[in-house]
Design an enzyme around this catalytic site. Structure first.
Site, mmCIF file in Angstrom:
data_model
loop_
_atom_site.group_PDB
_atom_site.id
_atom_site.type_symbol
_atom_site.label_atom_id
_atom_site.label_comp_id
_atom_site.label_asym_id
_atom_site.label_seq_id
_atom_site.Cartn_x
_atom_site.Cartn_y
_atom_site.Cartn_z
ATOM 1 N N TYR A 80 0.869 -1.185 0.000
ATOM 2 C CA TYR A 80 0.000 0.000 0.000
ATOM 3 C C TYR A 80 0.901 1.229 0.000
ATOM 4 C CZ TYR A 80 -4.317 2.544 1.048
ATOM 5 O OH TYR A 80 -5.415 3.370 0.972
ATOM 6 N N ASN A 162 -15.329 4.159 3.698
ATOM 7 C CA ASN A 162 -16.247 3.766 2.628
ATOM 8 C C ASN A 162 -17.366 4.773 2.351
ATOM 9 O OD1 ASN A 162 -14.703 1.544 2.091
ATOM 10 N ND2 ASN A 162 -15.756 0.278 3.580
ATOM 11 N N ASN A 188 -21.612 -4.865 -4.394
ATOM 12 C CA ASN A 188 -21.858 -5.472 -3.086
ATOM 13 C C ASN A 188 -20.789 -5.113 -2.054
ATOM 14 O OD1 ASN A 188 -23.070 -7.256 -1.237
ATOM 15 N ND2 ASN A 188 -21.530 -8.822 -1.725
ATOM 16 N N SER A 189 -19.780 -4.368 -2.471
ATOM 17 C CA SER A 189 -18.745 -3.975 -1.488
ATOM 18 C C SER A 189 -19.336 -2.939 -0.540
ATOM 19 C CB SER A 189 -17.538 -3.381 -2.221
ATOM 20 O OG SER A 189 -17.901 -2.147 -2.810
ATOM 21 N N VAL A 191 -18.206 0.015 -0.058
ATOM 22 C CA VAL A 191 -18.287 1.283 -0.792
ATOM 23 C C VAL A 191 -19.506 1.244 -1.726
ATOM 24 C CG1 VAL A 191 -17.166 2.823 -2.444
ATOM 25 C CG2 VAL A 191 -15.775 1.607 -0.768
ATOM 26 N N TYR A 283 -11.289 3.333 -8.106
ATOM 27 C CA TYR A 283 -10.871 3.525 -6.711
ATOM 28 C C TYR A 283 -10.398 2.226 -6.069
ATOM 29 C CZ TYR A 283 -15.369 1.506 -5.322
ATOM 30 O OH TYR A 283 -16.436 0.652 -5.146
ATOM 31 N N MET A 286 -9.887 -4.851 -6.948
ATOM 32 C CA MET A 286 -10.087 -6.110 -6.242
ATOM 33 C C MET A 286 -9.731 -7.329 -7.098
ATOM 34 S SD MET A 286 -10.916 -5.377 -3.132
ATOM 35 C CE MET A 286 -11.243 -6.996 -2.497
ATOM 36 N N TRP A 309 -8.519 8.545 -4.395
ATOM 37 C CA TRP A 309 -7.957 7.980 -3.166
ATOM 38 C C TRP A 309 -8.390 8.871 -2.010
ATOM 39 C CZ3 TRP A 309 -2.143 7.946 -1.403
ATOM 40 C CH2 TRP A 309 -1.963 6.971 -0.403
ATOM 41 N N LYS A 368 -18.207 -6.508 6.681
ATOM 42 C CA LYS A 368 -17.025 -5.834 7.223
ATOM 43 C C LYS A 368 -16.646 -6.466 8.565
ATOM 44 C CE LYS A 368 -15.556 -2.933 5.247
ATOM 45 N NZ LYS A 368 -14.493 -3.197 4.253
HETATM 46 N N1 LIG Z 1 -9.480 4.604 -3.246
HETATM 47 C C1 LIG Z 1 -10.015 4.751 -2.049
HETATM 48 O O1 LIG Z 1 -9.935 5.793 -1.425
HETATM 49 C C2 LIG Z 1 -10.756 3.607 -1.468
HETATM 50 C C3 LIG Z 1 -11.601 3.795 -0.376
HETATM 51 C C4 LIG Z 1 -12.320 2.697 0.113
HETATM 52 C C5 LIG Z 1 -12.149 1.463 -0.469
HETATM 53 N N2 LIG Z 1 -11.277 1.342 -1.508
HETATM 54 C C6 LIG Z 1 -11.084 0.059 -2.187
HETATM 55 O O2 LIG Z 1 -12.338 -0.367 -2.621
HETATM 56 C C7 LIG Z 1 -12.362 -1.767 -2.644
HETATM 57 C C8 LIG Z 1 -13.578 -2.229 -1.841
HETATM 58 O O3 LIG Z 1 -13.401 -1.856 -0.485
HETATM 59 P P1 LIG Z 1 -14.522 -2.230 0.596
HETATM 60 O O4 LIG Z 1 -14.026 -1.861 1.914
HETATM 61 O O5 LIG Z 1 -15.814 -1.697 0.108
HETATM 62 O O6 LIG Z 1 -14.456 -3.788 0.453
HETATM 63 P P2 LIG Z 1 -15.387 -4.963 0.961
HETATM 64 O O7 LIG Z 1 -16.636 -4.452 1.576
HETATM 65 O O8 LIG Z 1 -14.504 -5.883 1.708
HETATM 66 O O9 LIG Z 1 -15.806 -5.629 -0.409
HETATM 67 C C9 LIG Z 1 -14.881 -6.160 -1.288
HETATM 68 C C10 LIG Z 1 -15.549 -6.259 -2.631
HETATM 69 O O10 LIG Z 1 -14.615 -6.715 -3.587
HETATM 70 C C11 LIG Z 1 -15.203 -7.750 -4.334
HETATM 71 N N3 LIG Z 1 -14.148 -8.661 -4.772
HETATM 72 C C12 LIG Z 1 -13.271 -9.336 -4.009
HETATM 73 N N4 LIG Z 1 -12.442 -10.055 -4.780
HETATM 74 C C13 LIG Z 1 -12.841 -9.836 -6.057
HETATM 75 C C14 LIG Z 1 -12.396 -10.304 -7.310
HETATM 76 N N5 LIG Z 1 -11.363 -11.137 -7.429
HETATM 77 N N6 LIG Z 1 -13.038 -9.876 -8.423
HETATM 78 C C15 LIG Z 1 -14.081 -9.019 -8.312
HETATM 79 N N7 LIG Z 1 -14.537 -8.540 -7.159
HETATM 80 C C16 LIG Z 1 -13.918 -8.946 -6.044
HETATM 81 C C17 LIG Z 1 -16.172 -8.413 -3.401
HETATM 82 O O11 LIG Z 1 -17.128 -9.030 -4.184
HETATM 83 P P3 LIG Z 1 -18.146 -10.133 -3.598
HETATM 84 O O12 LIG Z 1 -19.231 -9.340 -2.968
HETATM 85 O O13 LIG Z 1 -18.559 -10.811 -4.829
HETATM 86 O O14 LIG Z 1 -17.367 -10.961 -2.631
HETATM 87 C C18 LIG Z 1 -16.741 -7.228 -2.641
HETATM 88 O O15 LIG Z 1 -17.769 -6.614 -3.351
HETATM 89 C C19 LIG Z 1 -11.021 -2.225 -2.090
HETATM 90 O O16 LIG Z 1 -10.157 -2.434 -3.176
HETATM 91 C C20 LIG Z 1 -10.579 -1.039 -1.293
HETATM 92 O O17 LIG Z 1 -9.175 -0.992 -1.137
HETATM 93 C C21 LIG Z 1 -10.602 2.358 -2.011
#
Ligand SMILES: NC(=O)c1ccc[n+]([C@@H]2O[C@H](COP(=O)([O-])OP(=O)(O)OC[C@H]3O[C@@H](n4cnc5c(N)ncnc54)[C@H](OP(=O)(O)O)[C@@H]3O)[C@@H](O)[C@H]2O)c1
Length: 376
Positions: A80, A162, A188-189, A191, A283, A286, A309, A368
């Site tokens: 990271y 998120n 479904n994440s 976010v 953003y 995954m 970000w 989460k």
């Molecule tokens: N840039 C930023 O500021 C920022 C801020 C927040 C989060 N993020 C990023 O956003 C992403 C989601 O974060 P979150 O906290 O919302 O995560 P989360 O609730 O843990 O959810 C993860 C998501 O990723 C999906 N996923 C996991 N592996 C995958 C794959 N191989 N192919 C496709 N989808 C996949 C999951 O799908 P399923 O539902 O199908 O399991 C789920 O929807 C992460 O990459 C995180 O680092 C970035």
């Protein structure tokens, strides 16, 4: 008697020197720390150290709840961009894991006027280390949350990453009007679910792409209950049937905002649904696969591709701007328009934490993962 040491800590994505009191209070901090990067279950360890004494200019907080986010896992792995400060914590040089959480102020020094005992606070910036029971520091390390009538500790512990990311992406890239469509993957994440709910509260419609799974119908229903307009699987996304279906939904007004959490093939496919002059915001990654973009999207459709970000936004904007966003989000939470994310309790012990952090990036989870560092 204590004295002050200087230590390098992360601030504004850089490292700065900060003076610390080494005098110890009676409180012992329990924390999940690491001293080198690697597989979380191999490098994370339980560590106890004395909380530095309160000084005239510092506060003591105790953590109420802290989530495990995908970025926390990447950070422990060393993958990271925001690197933690490895500080002297008692007898070890280590970084405390975690970046997000809610804490309660339990003591304030006599020169501190911006915080009072009982205030619930979040971290002023990323990289603070939230998988611990207590912390000591200047009040500028923390930001109080607005008063709320109906916001749970889980919502407070997970507000800064998120919901804020969803809020900023919906607000800052494309001027949207009620009735406009937004398309996103990772629907479904956490976010993605925040995007669905905030969009609904603002009168926007959403197309939400999710991974297919055996229980897709119940997931579809769950997201529709949150306010999703349509839920589509990544397998359906590129099909002729879906293209003509979406044409009907959009009725000549295709989305001008696309939000990409995943990358890879389905992210390219999703970009094809954007209208001319649209904005596509990446953003997350995954799927850990590159985002490939046909030149025509840039040349003929004039789509602008952005990265977002939250850490950068927080560094570049004032605490007042951030507070305004918190007030809007807490307002939605109070009205039940932005619900608690699906979550699962992680026991506050070394084995459970290691297991949870290893699992924290694998997807198909129960929601989460959250620890309550002071609860046991
Ligand atoms: N840039 C930023 O500021 C920022 C801020 C927040 C989060 N993020 C990023 O956003 C992403 C989601 O974060 P979150 O906290 O919302 O995560 P989360 O609730 O843990 O959810 C993860 C998501 O990723 C999906 N996923 C996991 N592996 C995958 C794959 N191989 N192919 C496709 N989808 C996949 C999951 O799908 P399923 O539902 O199908 O399991 C789920 O929807 C992460 O990459 C995180 O680092 C970035």
């Amino acid at each position: 008697m204590g004295f002050f040491i200087r230590s390098l800590v992360a601030q504004n994505s850089k490292h700065v020197w900060r003076a610390y009191s080494t005098a110890a209070s009676d409180t012992t901090v329990k924390a999940m720390v690491y001293s080198s990067y690697g597989k979380p279950s191999e490098v994370l360890r339980w560590h106890t150290y004395p909380l530095p004494s309160l000084t005239d200019d510092t506060v003591h907080v105790r953590f109420l709840a802290s989530p495990i986010n995908p970025a926390d896992v990447n950070q422990v792995q060393g993958a990271y961009p925001l690197k933690p400060a490895f500080e002297q914590l008692g007898d070890a040089k280590a970084a405390v894991g975690g970046n997000e959480g809610v804490a309660e102020v339990v003591a304030t020094g006599k020169n501190v006027s911006s915080l009072k005992v009982g205030d619930q606070v979040v971290m002023a910036r990323s990289g603070y280390g939230t998988w611990r029971t207590h912390a000591a520091g200047p009040p500028e390390d923390f930001q109080p949350l607005p008063q709320s009538t109906n916001t749970s500790v889980i919502q407070k512990a997970t507000i800064t990453v998120n919901p804020c990311t969803a809020y900023r992406m919906l607000k800052d890239f494309s001027p949207l009007k009620p009735g406009d469509y937004v398309i996103q993957n990772g629907g479904n994440s956490a976010v993605g679910q925040a995007v669905i709910q905030i969009a609904k509260a603002w009168g926007l419609k959403t197309v939400n792409v999710v991974r297919n799974r055996p229980e897709i119908d119940s997931l579809r229903q769950e997201l529709m209950d949150l306010g999703a307009t349509h839920v589509v699987t990544d397998e359906e996304l590129g099909t002729h049937e879906m293209r003509s279906k979406m044409k009907g939904w959009f009725d000549g007004k295709p989305p001008l905002l696309g939000l990409n959490c995943v990358g890879g093939k389905s992210a390219t496919e999703m970009a094809r649904y954007l209208g001319h002059n649209g904005h596509y915001v990446t953003y997350g990654a995954m799927a850990r696969a590159p985002l490939t973009l046909p030149a025509s999207m840039l040349i003929f459709k004039n789509i602008t591709f952005h990265g977002f970000w939250m850490t950068r936004w927080t560094d570049q904007n004032s605490a007042d701007e951030r507070l305004k966003m918190f007030e809007d989000l807490v307002g939605l939470m109070d009205k039940n328009q932005l619900r608690e994310p699906r979550w699962a309790k992680v026991e506050w012990n070394e084995d459970a934490m290691k297991h949870a952090v290893d699992a924290g990036i694998q997807g198909f989870t129960q929601g989460k993962q959250v620890v309550f560092p002071t609860s046991s």
